[in-house]
Design a protein around this motif. Structure first.
Motif, PDB file in Angstrom:
ATOM      1  N   TYR A 138      36.276  22.254  15.773  1.00  7.79           N
ATOM      2  CA  TYR A 138      36.529  22.614  17.165  1.00  7.79           C
ATOM      3  C   TYR A 138      36.122  24.056  17.437  1.00  7.79           C
ATOM      4  O   TYR A 138      36.351  24.938  16.608  1.00  7.79           O
ATOM      5  N   GLY A 139      35.552  24.293  18.611  1.00  6.77           N
ATOM      6  CA  GLY A 139      35.175  25.649  18.995  1.00  6.77           C
ATOM      7  C   GLY A 139      36.301  26.415  19.650  1.00  6.77           C
ATOM      8  O   GLY A 139      36.178  27.614  19.905  1.00  6.77           O
ATOM      9  N   GLY A 140      37.403  25.744  19.917  1.00  8.84           N
ATOM     10  CA  GLY A 140      38.546  26.400  20.527  1.00  8.84           C
ATOM     11  C   GLY A 140      39.774  25.511  20.425  1.00  8.84           C
ATOM     12  O   GLY A 140      39.659  24.284  20.294  1.00  8.84           O
ATOM     13  N   LEU A 141      40.944  26.138  20.474  1.00  3.45           N
ATOM     14  CA  LEU A 141      42.206  25.393  20.414  1.00  3.45           C
ATOM     15  C   LEU A 141      43.153  25.863  21.512  1.00  3.45           C
ATOM     16  O   LEU A 141      43.280  27.071  21.753  1.00  3.45           O
ATOM     17  N   PRO A 142      43.824  24.940  22.186  1.00  2.00           N
ATOM     18  CA  PRO A 142      44.854  25.335  23.138  1.00  2.00           C
ATOM     19  C   PRO A 142      46.012  25.995  22.388  1.00  2.00           C
ATOM     20  O   PRO A 142      46.356  25.580  21.280  1.00  2.00           O
ATOM     21  N   VAL A 143      46.572  27.012  23.000  1.00  3.17           N
ATOM     22  CA  VAL A 143      47.717  27.702  22.411  1.00  3.17           C
ATOM     23  C   VAL A 143      48.960  27.239  23.156  1.00  3.17           C
ATOM     24  O   VAL A 143      49.062  27.398  24.379  1.00  3.17           O
ATOM     25  N   VAL A 144      49.902  26.662  22.409  1.00  8.32           N
ATOM     26  CA  VAL A 144      51.082  26.057  23.023  1.00  8.32           C
ATOM     27  C   VAL A 144      52.342  26.653  22.413  1.00  8.32           C
ATOM     28  O   VAL A 144      52.458  26.807  21.193  1.00  8.32           O
TER      29      VAL A 144
ATOM     30  N   ILE B 279      44.635  19.015  18.971  1.00 10.43           N
ATOM     31  CA  ILE B 279      45.292  19.919  18.034  1.00 10.43           C
ATOM     32  C   ILE B 279      45.584  21.227  18.766  1.00 10.43           C
ATOM     33  O   ILE B 279      44.741  21.734  19.512  1.00 10.43           O
ATOM     34  N   THR B 280      46.758  21.775  18.565  1.00  4.72           N
ATOM     35  CA  THR B 280      47.135  23.026  19.211  1.00  4.72           C
ATOM     36  C   THR B 280      47.560  24.044  18.160  1.00  4.72           C
ATOM     37  O   THR B 280      47.717  23.718  16.979  1.00  4.72           O
ATOM     38  N   VAL B 281      47.745  25.276  18.609  1.00  3.53           N
ATOM     39  CA  VAL B 281      48.158  26.344  17.704  1.00  3.53           C
ATOM     40  C   VAL B 281      49.244  27.170  18.376  1.00  3.53           C
ATOM     41  O   VAL B 281      49.288  27.285  19.610  1.00  3.53           O
ATOM     42  N   ASP B 282      50.127  27.731  17.577  1.00  6.65           N
ATOM     43  CA  ASP B 282      51.208  28.579  18.083  1.00  6.65           C
ATOM     44  C   ASP B 282      50.678  29.999  18.290  1.00  6.65           C
ATOM     45  O   ASP B 282      49.844  30.467  17.510  1.00  6.65           O
ATOM     46  N   PRO B 283      51.135  30.697  19.318  1.00  6.48           N
ATOM     47  CA  PRO B 283      50.644  32.061  19.553  1.00  6.48           C
ATOM     48  C   PRO B 283      50.953  33.033  18.417  1.00  6.48           C
ATOM     49  O   PRO B 283      50.268  34.059  18.276  1.00  6.48           O
ATOM     50  N   LYS B 284      51.956  32.734  17.596  1.00  5.77           N
ATOM     51  CA  LYS B 284      52.322  33.618  16.486  1.00  5.77           C
ATOM     52  C   LYS B 284      51.499  33.333  15.228  1.00  5.77           C
ATOM     53  O   LYS B 284      51.619  34.059  14.233  1.00  5.77           O
TER      54      LYS B 284
END
Length: 301
Positions: free
Chosen positions: A276-282, A256-261
């Protein structure tokens, strides 16, 4: 520079966030967000059984308490397991004390790999003070004790992430780590474990041909050991074969990823929902950062 070494820097434009008044109202009330039903272990519990208990209960840390008094004796965390399995100096227990006999070493008591000097907080502490302990001591959680040093609660970065309002009126890009260090899917587990211990990583995005294909975390290592999956890859009592597995076999694929905005508060809820303890920002298909529970805790300090 971020305290999470997964990145070289963070944005200093943090953006607005309005919950300082809420912090003031909760001052001295860490128990309002702490988990009171604490899972503990005695110092004598074998390392393998402690790992299984972590996996079975979905926790990353276990307070070690003295039998009878129930006073805090130390902490056993996921990092200790990674260190023991081959990531760091605690692996010497297997190599030297047990002459590479892994099956013998995992029955040693947890007290030999636990952190005897792990930080803890008083149950009268403020929420912001405990957040500072996590940041300053670089830990993901801490037990809460009473005046007799008996464990009465435990808090983790996730508890603080739940505390942030949603929406938080600030974007992920203002708090994420940037220039994230990544790993390749064909790296061996032993190499990733050493990097986790030596460089302080808990998670690494896995990239193949500039494309995000997964995330490998210390919890993945714990589950590999704690579910006994690694024993299927062992040809003898030596664990080297099991540590030569490529991380593509253990990583979370298509994460699962997240948008920087995206709003930080809404992202925190999303992280909690999926555990999750963290998500990649894509952004536009490109990995541009990593947002973690630790980044959120920093807002409280």
């Amino acid at each position: 520079m971020s305290k999470d070494p997964s990145a070289s820097y963070k944005s200093r434009d943090r953006g607005p966030i309005e919950f300082e008044s809420k912090l003031h109202e909760e001052e001295g009330r860490i128990m309002t967000i702490a988990e009171r039903d604490v899972i503990t272990i005695p110092p004598s519990l074998p390392i393998k059984e402690a790992s299984e208990k972590m996996v079975r209960n979905g926790v990353r840390r276990l307070p070690v308490t003295s039998p009878g008094t129930e006073k805090l004796h130390g902490m056993l965390v996921t990092r200790d397991i990674v260190d023991f399995l081959g990531g760091g100096e605690k692996n010497q227990i297997i190599e030297k004390k047990h002459n590479h006999n892994f099956l013998s070493a995992i029955n040693d008591p947890s007290k030999i790999i636990m952190d005897r000097d792990a930080p803890y907080a008083d149950n009268k502490s403020s929420i912001s003070d405990v957040a500072k302990i996590l940041i300053e001591k670089n830990v993901g959680g801490t037990p809460i004790v009473d005046k007799e040093r008996k464990v009465v609660g435990i808090v983790s970065e996730r508890d603080f992430a739940r505390y942030i309002p949603s929406p938080a009126q600030t974007r992920v890009e203002a708090h994420m780590t940037q220039n994230v260090v990544t790993a390749e899917p064909d790296l061996f587990l032993i190499d990733i474990m050493k990097r986790m211990i030596n460089e302080g990583f808990r998670r690494l995005p896995v990239v193949d041909n500039n494309k995000l294909v997964g995330v490998i975390t210390s919890v993945d290592v714990l589950e590999y050991f704690g579910t006994s999956e690694m024993f299927e890859h062992m040809s003898s009592g030596d664990a080297k074969d099991a540590m030569a597995i490529e991380i593509r076999e253990l990583m979370t694929k298509n994460p699962i990823t997240v948008d920087p905005k995206a709003d930080l508060g809404e992202t925190a809820r999303r992280m909690e929902k999926h555990g999750y303890g963290g998500l990649p920002v894509v952004e536009n298909g490109k990995l541009v950062g990593l947002i973690t529970e630790r980044d959120i805790v920093e807002l409280l300090t």
